[in-house]
Design a protein around this motif. Structure first.
Motif, mmCIF file in Angstrom:
data_model
loop_
_atom_site.group_PDB
_atom_site.id
_atom_site.type_symbol
_atom_site.label_atom_id
_atom_site.label_comp_id
_atom_site.label_asym_id
_atom_site.label_seq_id
_atom_site.Cartn_x
_atom_site.Cartn_y
_atom_site.Cartn_z
ATOM 1 N N ASP A 30 -20.085 3.627 -10.459
ATOM 2 C CA ASP A 30 -19.749 4.029 -9.049
ATOM 3 C C ASP A 30 -18.679 3.039 -8.568
ATOM 4 O O ASP A 30 -17.922 3.198 -7.621
ATOM 5 C CB ASP A 30 -21.047 3.934 -8.341
ATOM 6 C CG ASP A 30 -22.050 5.282 -8.732
ATOM 7 O OD1 ASP A 30 -21.537 6.275 -9.390
ATOM 8 O OD2 ASP A 30 -23.328 5.054 -8.376
ATOM 9 N N ALA A 31 -18.911 1.836 -8.980
ATOM 10 C CA ALA A 31 -17.776 0.796 -8.303
ATOM 11 C C ALA A 31 -16.552 0.816 -8.982
ATOM 12 O O ALA A 31 -15.609 0.097 -8.641
ATOM 13 C CB ALA A 31 -18.502 -0.682 -8.704
ATOM 14 N N GLY A 32 -16.421 1.867 -9.994
ATOM 15 C CA GLY A 32 -14.867 1.969 -10.584
ATOM 16 C C GLY A 32 -14.849 1.096 -11.552
ATOM 17 O O GLY A 32 -13.527 0.855 -11.846
ATOM 18 N N TRP A 33 -15.930 0.382 -12.121
ATOM 19 C CA TRP A 33 -15.488 -0.557 -13.345
ATOM 20 C C TRP A 33 -15.346 0.009 -14.740
ATOM 21 O O TRP A 33 -15.094 -0.829 -15.869
ATOM 22 C CB TRP A 33 -16.439 -1.589 -13.399
ATOM 23 C CG TRP A 33 -16.796 -2.620 -12.075
ATOM 24 C CD1 TRP A 33 -15.876 -2.540 -10.854
ATOM 25 C CD2 TRP A 33 -17.606 -3.367 -11.671
ATOM 26 N NE1 TRP A 33 -16.344 -3.188 -9.926
ATOM 27 C CE2 TRP A 33 -17.248 -3.777 -10.421
ATOM 28 C CE3 TRP A 33 -18.843 -3.994 -12.487
ATOM 29 C CZ2 TRP A 33 -18.144 -4.980 -9.830
ATOM 30 C CZ3 TRP A 33 -19.719 -4.772 -12.033
ATOM 31 C CH2 TRP A 33 -19.222 -5.354 -10.566
ATOM 32 N N LEU A 34 -15.877 1.268 -14.830
ATOM 33 C CA LEU A 34 -16.055 1.884 -16.171
ATOM 34 C C LEU A 34 -14.897 3.180 -16.129
ATOM 35 O O LEU A 34 -14.825 3.754 -15.136
ATOM 36 C CB LEU A 34 -17.296 2.384 -16.567
ATOM 37 C CG LEU A 34 -18.368 1.186 -16.580
ATOM 38 C CD1 LEU A 34 -19.800 1.939 -16.939
ATOM 39 C CD2 LEU A 34 -17.967 0.141 -17.473
#
Ligand SMILES: C[S@@+](CC[C@H](N)C(=O)[O-])C[C@H]1O[C@@H](n2cnc3c(N)ncnc32)[C@H](O)[C@@H]1O
Ligand code: SF4
Length: 410
Positions: A376-380
């Motif tokens: 959700d945080a855009g790290w993957l």
């Protein structure tokens, strides 16, 4: 690099415990050879290396003999410990500055490796070098001795950045060196450093552009680490230089990745980019993917089947031990299953190959919720996640170590 970890005291005969045999036949085997000499010490560098004035009692002329002795010792220990004999897939001669030794001396080391274990016909053989230790003739000689790849410490193309780093080479000579390496049939990797005090984003762009013009097969870009006890750390402490903050370092990383991607270079480990699949460093990948390797030389680390050890750091103490036919290992640890899993996560997450989601959640169920948060945080990368894998996004790569600590319960 400053200090070696503590561990059990290994036996003088170097014999390995039974775990070392585990799964060995199916794993690649590589050799690292450390050459602990440099002409001058760069102010930022904390590697186990010495200038002639610092090390009057160990000469570069005699050092290859010590390497042969530890290679012979290694083959004997592996054999006596029942570890199946494997061809060597990769050799990495690093330093220090290995190219301060004559190519013929490096070639003798390679032939000893070949005699003891057999070198795979497609072995990758890398030598690290400073640009001012290379010229066309030396590169041809290195190739003739069996070297297949050079890793050249360029660091920057901008004179004031090189000067802050105490680098002695002239950046104007780098293109000739790189062309000569390719002409000699060698694969070429360049090392760059970003975030040197005083380096602007325009300076960094200049280094990136000049590096890419040379079309190397591979590029490593490292953020400058201010190692305690170095001349650089002292200059920063005295206020002579101002350290670059973490946000600027992160923006330099993003700038590098974007520039590399536009030029057709893809990341395959957080600090490493390659043009083609043949261009990547198989030796470094073997560290990140948990293969077996024997590290030769003072301070070198080894890993065979979950047994890890490290040699005494000082070349004098190292030479005394190998000359006496004793193990130069100072400490050793047998990694338990949990530690091996933690290492697999820490190293695997930094690679493009990433990790299977199951390999995390099966060991540590709370990892499931942490992964969803990271997604959700855009790290993957969402596509990889849907396919059951964890692959870091650009933003995630900047936070890789913190994320792997959380995923392993740290
Ligand atoms: C130890 S050097 C050996 C190669 C060669 N002597 C040279 O300097 O070009 C390997 C690489 O480590 C990197 N390195 C050394 N100290 C570093 C530091 N404090 N921060 C970031 N990178 C570092 C440099 O990029 C260097 O090219
Ligand atoms: S030449 Fe390389 S190994 Fe030697 S001091 Fe400089 S960075 Fe370190």
């Amino acid at each position: 690099m400053a200090s070696l970890p503590e561990g059990d005291i290994p036996p003088t005969d170097g014999l390995l415990p039974e775990q070392a045999r585990e799964g060995a036949a199916a794993k690649d085997f590589g050799v690292y050879i450390h050459v602990p000499f440099c002409t001058v010490r760069c102010g930022y560098c904390d590697f186990n290396t010495y200038t002639p004035g610092e090390l009057p009692e160990v000469s570069p002329e005699d050092y290859p003999e010590r390497v042969f002795q530890e290679l012979d010792f290694a083959a004997g220990v592996l054999d006596a410990s029942g570890v199946p004999k494997r061809e060597v897939q990769t050799v990495f001669i690093g330093g220090g500055t290995p190219t301060l030794l004559a190519p013929s001396r490096l070639g003798q080391m390679l032939r000893r490796v070949d005699t003891l274990w057999g070198m795979s016909p497609r072995a990758e053989v890398t030598v690290e070098a400073n640009p001012d230790t290379l010229d066309a003739q030396r590169l041809v000689e290195l190739a003739a001795q069996g070297v297949t790849r050079v890793s050249v410490g360029v660091q920057s193309f901008v004179p004031h950045v090189l000067s802050t780093l105490d680098r002695t080479h002239n950046p104007g000579s780098v293109p000739d060196v790189i062309r000569a390496a390719s002409d000699a049939g060698l694969q070429v990797s360049l090392d760059l450093i970003y975030g040197t005090p005083g380096e602007s984003s325009a300076d960094w762009q200049e280094s990136l552009d000049r590096a890419l013009e040379l079309e190397p097969d591979h590029i490593s870009a490292y953020s400058l680490i201010v190692e305690p006890g170095t001349a650089l750390a002292r200059r920063i402490r005295r206020g002579e230089l101002e350290a670059i903050d973490e946000d600027t370092q992160a923006s330099f990383y993003e700038q590098a990745d974007e520039t590399f991607r536009d030029a057709g270079y893809e990341w395959y480990e957080v600090s490493n980019w390659s043009h083609t699949s043949e261009g990547l460093s198989r030796h470094n990948l073997s560290y990140w993917l948990g293969s077996d390797w024997w590290g030769i030389g003072p301070g070198a680390h080894s890993h065979i089947g979950g047994v890890r050890w490290w040699n005494v750091k000082h070349p004098r103490a190292y030479a005394d031990r190998v000359k006496a036919g004793h193990s130069p290992a100072l400490g050793r640890e047998v990694l338990d299953e949990h530690t091996r899993w933690v290492e697999m996560v820490m190293l695997g997450l930094r690679t493009r190959q990433g990790l299977a989601i199951d390999s995390l959640t099966d060991h540590y169920p709370p990892a499931g919720a942490i992964l969803h948060e990271a997604l959700d945080a855009g790290w993957l990368q969402p596509e990889a996640f849907t396919a059951g894998r964890v692959e870091l996004s650009l933003k995630g790569r900047l936070l890789a170590d913190g994320l792997s600590a959380r995923l392993t319960g740290g």
